[in-house]
Write a protein that holds these residues in place. Structure first.
Motif, mmCIF file in Angstrom:
data_model
loop_
_atom_site.group_PDB
_atom_site.id
_atom_site.type_symbol
_atom_site.label_atom_id
_atom_site.label_comp_id
_atom_site.label_asym_id
_atom_site.label_seq_id
_atom_site.Cartn_x
_atom_site.Cartn_y
_atom_site.Cartn_z
ATOM 1 N N THR A 1 18.781 64.905 -15.194
ATOM 2 C CA THR A 1 19.989 64.676 -14.488
ATOM 3 C C THR A 1 19.623 64.759 -12.973
ATOM 4 O O THR A 1 20.117 64.003 -11.902
ATOM 5 C CB THR A 1 20.908 65.581 -14.652
ATOM 6 O OG1 THR A 1 20.548 66.962 -14.411
ATOM 7 C CG2 THR A 1 21.510 65.281 -15.876
ATOM 8 N N ASN B 1 32.555 58.925 -12.040
ATOM 9 C CA ASN B 1 31.017 58.715 -12.087
ATOM 10 C C ASN B 1 30.639 59.344 -13.547
ATOM 11 O O ASN B 1 29.681 58.983 -13.711
ATOM 12 C CB ASN B 1 30.653 59.405 -10.835
ATOM 13 C CG ASN B 1 30.657 58.637 -9.524
ATOM 14 O OD1 ASN B 1 30.788 57.566 -9.673
ATOM 15 N ND2 ASN B 1 30.753 59.385 -8.478
ATOM 16 N N ALA C 1 26.874 64.434 -11.035
ATOM 17 C CA ALA C 1 25.564 63.784 -11.657
ATOM 18 C C ALA C 1 24.883 64.781 -12.270
ATOM 19 O O ALA C 1 24.225 64.770 -13.157
ATOM 20 C CB ALA C 1 24.858 63.054 -10.606
ATOM 21 N N TYR D 1 21.859 61.602 -4.214
ATOM 22 C CA TYR D 1 23.213 61.930 -3.538
ATOM 23 C C TYR D 1 23.119 62.854 -2.845
ATOM 24 O O TYR D 1 23.909 63.007 -1.753
ATOM 25 C CB TYR D 1 24.241 61.986 -4.807
ATOM 26 C CG TYR D 1 24.509 60.829 -5.598
ATOM 27 C CD1 TYR D 1 25.141 59.567 -4.809
ATOM 28 C CD2 TYR D 1 23.779 60.600 -6.799
ATOM 29 C CE1 TYR D 1 25.121 58.266 -5.552
ATOM 30 C CE2 TYR D 1 23.915 59.484 -7.520
ATOM 31 C CZ TYR D 1 24.461 58.384 -6.768
ATOM 32 O OH TYR D 1 24.583 57.104 -7.558
ATOM 33 N N PHE E 1 27.998 56.440 -13.882
ATOM 34 C CA PHE E 1 26.556 57.018 -13.971
ATOM 35 C C PHE E 1 26.190 56.624 -15.351
ATOM 36 O O PHE E 1 24.920 56.386 -15.553
ATOM 37 C CB PHE E 1 26.408 58.194 -13.525
ATOM 38 C CG PHE E 1 26.713 58.796 -11.995
ATOM 39 C CD1 PHE E 1 26.624 57.664 -11.135
ATOM 40 C CD2 PHE E 1 26.800 59.767 -11.439
ATOM 41 C CE1 PHE E 1 26.552 57.970 -9.607
ATOM 42 C CE2 PHE E 1 27.067 59.941 -10.259
ATOM 43 C CZ PHE E 1 26.997 58.920 -9.182
ATOM 44 N N TYR E 2 26.847 57.248 -16.281
ATOM 45 C CA TYR E 2 26.384 57.676 -17.549
ATOM 46 C C TYR E 2 26.888 56.931 -18.595
ATOM 47 O O TYR E 2 27.113 57.407 -19.919
ATOM 48 C CB TYR E 2 26.375 59.381 -17.660
ATOM 49 C CG TYR E 2 25.562 59.956 -16.850
ATOM 50 C CD1 TYR E 2 24.278 59.985 -17.145
ATOM 51 C CD2 TYR E 2 26.181 60.905 -16.140
ATOM 52 C CE1 TYR E 2 23.578 60.849 -15.841
ATOM 53 C CE2 TYR E 2 25.467 61.528 -15.134
ATOM 54 C CZ TYR E 2 24.039 61.673 -15.129
ATOM 55 O OH TYR E 2 23.386 62.438 -14.194
ATOM 56 N N THR F 1 29.591 63.912 -5.661
ATOM 57 C CA THR F 1 28.676 63.045 -6.363
ATOM 58 C C THR F 1 27.432 63.709 -7.106
ATOM 59 O O THR F 1 27.124 63.413 -8.252
ATOM 60 C CB THR F 1 28.237 61.718 -5.818
ATOM 61 O OG1 THR F 1 29.568 61.240 -5.111
ATOM 62 C CG2 THR F 1 27.659 60.733 -6.628
ATOM 63 N N THR G 1 18.896 61.202 -11.331
ATOM 64 C CA THR G 1 20.273 60.641 -10.889
ATOM 65 C C THR G 1 20.559 61.094 -9.558
ATOM 66 O O THR G 1 20.897 60.776 -8.558
ATOM 67 C CB THR G 1 21.280 60.372 -12.210
ATOM 68 O OG1 THR G 1 20.810 59.617 -12.794
ATOM 69 C CG2 THR G 1 22.636 59.958 -11.361
ATOM 70 N N SER G 2 20.989 62.502 -9.656
ATOM 71 C CA SER G 2 21.518 63.278 -8.686
ATOM 72 C C SER G 2 20.807 63.402 -7.232
ATOM 73 O O SER G 2 21.293 63.449 -6.147
ATOM 74 C CB SER G 2 22.070 64.748 -9.031
ATOM 75 O OG SER G 2 20.891 65.415 -9.535
ATOM 76 N N ILE H 1 24.655 53.266 -8.960
ATOM 77 C CA ILE H 1 25.465 53.894 -9.695
ATOM 78 C C ILE H 1 25.281 53.140 -11.114
ATOM 79 O O ILE H 1 25.441 53.993 -12.025
ATOM 80 C CB ILE H 1 26.951 53.622 -9.177
ATOM 81 C CG1 ILE H 1 27.123 54.716 -8.086
ATOM 82 C CG2 ILE H 1 27.740 54.064 -10.320
ATOM 83 C CD1 ILE H 1 28.545 54.545 -7.172
#
Length: 513
Positions: free
Chosen positions: A82, A298, A439, A89, A302-303, A435, A85-86, A40
């Motif tokens: 993105t 998040n 994300a 999940y 996350f960001y 999530t 990151t995503s 994360i």
């Protein structure tokens, strides 16, 4: 009293103490949260590093640094970026469904071991990545690891802990998540100065927490619940005596065996989960992780560097702000460890919700006044930036002692054994689904909603606080195998519970006068 009378002990208190073996096992098991937290924290910092963007996402680098017409809110608006990151999940969501069966058949400990191995493989691939496909594949392997650990660790902690200390010991999972986030933020801050080597060290560093949980799993005892479920009653009783620190465990052992017998009569736990009598547990396994992700936390975790960079902080300042919020996250989680078994789950849920709501509104006002809708603040005064960071930190602390740890604790402690693995999979799957959604769409939402993004999440904070106030009973101080009684006495959920058949056979007293 006549023949066949049934007596239910609704205030059962198993004997036992918090032993060193339990505390040590829970410390090791909770390290499974490190891999989740590290990821994360690491992804937002890496995606704000120019060397990483130049190598894999040059269009985003140009949009951020060279195109002066780009709205500040929109400088990271890239669905491909993105997805980096995503994708983790989405993989975690899929693996959590498989992990349910693995956790039940092979034990909680072995699921942690599998999760650690998968996470290590993903970290290795990401650290040596030279193409986007390697990044995405590595992220998916990381996600598989997260799915297995998030499925098994909360269950392990809830089953190992004496009921009086279950809250505090379970919150250690969230503590490990927050420590992982903080470590990742600190590493990002220092590695950002190393150019192309920096992002490789950040991503490859995930191998360290993976090794901790992988090696640690070999030294963990399995839970008595899991051993009984797999037919090792003798070993389970010996383990129960050891972890409770006493020989007088007859009552708790009988209840564990009775719960296991009942669970084995269930041929299809997923289908069984849909029965009317499990409506309260199913609702909580869906709504609690749903609301946990829609708090907007998040977006920060996350960001954080991306967010701070987008609202006017310079690169190093944005990374340092992420470190500060990470540190606040760790300290505030300690409040939950101290208070969850003293003040109760509901009190922390409600206080945290109100605190987050107030902070989200204030941050939205401050960003809206300074940035407006065009995202061009000019020179951002230092005091203004400090105010924004302070209220974001207060918001993070509210989450860290409420919805952060309790979002994992409460679902893991309310499920009866016959649906426990399946229900925990639902909890993890819902958590990972939302999530993934947050994300994937965050930077696009920031681009279009601008400062209104904080108001968007504030609406959900209001909804979840109302939900807890009216529909979540207090679960503090109740043995995990006795949790059914909280639903039988609840003003709303009592209508769904089978009152007669909730009483275990071990409570039947056949007395003839």
């Amino acid at each position: 009293m006549g023949a066949g009378a049934v007596v239910a002990d609704n205030n059962k208190a198993y004997p036992g103490k918090l032993t060193w073996s339990v505390f040590k096992a829970c410390i090791v098991a909770s390290m499974g949260g490190l891999i989740f937290g590290y990821d994360i924290g690491i992804s937002g910092g890496v995606t704000s590093m120019d060397s990483f963007l130049v190598r894999f996402f040059p269009s985003v680098y140009r949009q951020k640094n060279l195109d002066k017409s780009t709205n500040e809110y929109c400088q990271y608006d890239s669905q491909i970026l993105t997805s980096f990151t995503s994708s983790l999940y989405l993989a975690a969501l899929l693996s959590s469904l498989v992990a349910s069966t693995m956790t039940r058949k092979f034990g909680r400990r072995n699921s942690m071991l599998i999760g650690g191995i998968l996470f290590f493989a993903g970290a290795l691939l990401n650290g040596f990545a030279y193409a986007i496909w390697m990044l995405i594949l590595g992220r998916m392997l990381l996600g598989f690891g997260v799915g297995f650990c998030n499925q098994s660790v909360p269950l392990y902690l809830s089953e190992m802990a004496p009921y009086k200390y279950r809250g505090s010991l379970n919150v250690m999972f969230q503590m490990s998540i927050t420590i992982g986030i903080l470590i990742a933020n600190v590493l990002n801050y220092f590695f950002a100065e190393l150019g192309g080597l920096g992002w490789r060290l950040s991503l490859g560093g995930a191998m360290v927490p993976a090794l901790i949980i992988t090696v640690g799993s070999f030294f963990l005892p399995d839970t008595p619940n899991s051993m009984i479920d797999r037919g090792d009653n003798e070993g389970a009783r010996a383990s129960l005596e050891k972890i409770r620190g006493i020989k007088e465990v007859d009552e708790e052992f009988r209840d564990l065996v009775a719960a296991s017998v009942a669970s084995k009569q269930v041929e299809h736990p997923w289908k069984n989960l849909l029965q009317r009598k499990y409506r309260p547990q199913l609702t909580m396994s869906i709504m609690i992780p749903f609301f946990q992700q829609l708090t907007g936390i998040n977006v920060i975790m996350f960001y954080a560097p991306v967010l701070f960079n987008s609202i006017g902080f310079k690169s190093n300042a944005s990374l340092m702000s992420a470190v500060i919020t990470g540190l606040v996250n760790v300290v505030a989680t300690m409040v939950s460890i101290y208070g969850v078994d003293r003040w109760g789950r509901r009190a922390l849920f409600l206080e945290g919700g109100i605190q987050m709501l107030i902070c989200q509104i204030i941050v939205a006002i401050f960003i809206g006044v300074k940035f407006g809708t065009n995202g061009n603040p000019g020179m951002l005064p230092i005091w203004y930036a400090i105010v924004v960071v302070v209220f974001i930190c207060i918001y993070v602390s509210g989450f860290a002692w409420s919805w952060g740890p309790l979002g994992w604790l409460v679902p893991s402690e309310i499920f009866p054994l016959e649906i426990r693995s399946a229900a925990q999979s639902v909890t993890v799957a819902v958590n990972m689904l939302f999530t993934f959604v947050v994300a994937q769409i965050f930077v696009t939402m920031l681009c279009h909603l601008k400062f209104g993004l904080f108001i968007f999440f504030a609406v959900f904070v209001v909804a979840m606080t109302v939900f807890v106030n009216f529909l979540l009973p207090e679960t503090k101080g109740i043995p995990i195998e006795e949790m059914a009684r909280v639903w039988r006495t609840h003003w709303f959920w009592s209508r769904f519970v089978d009152h007669e058949h909730d009483v275990k056979p071990s409570y039947v007293v056949d007395t003839i006068i």
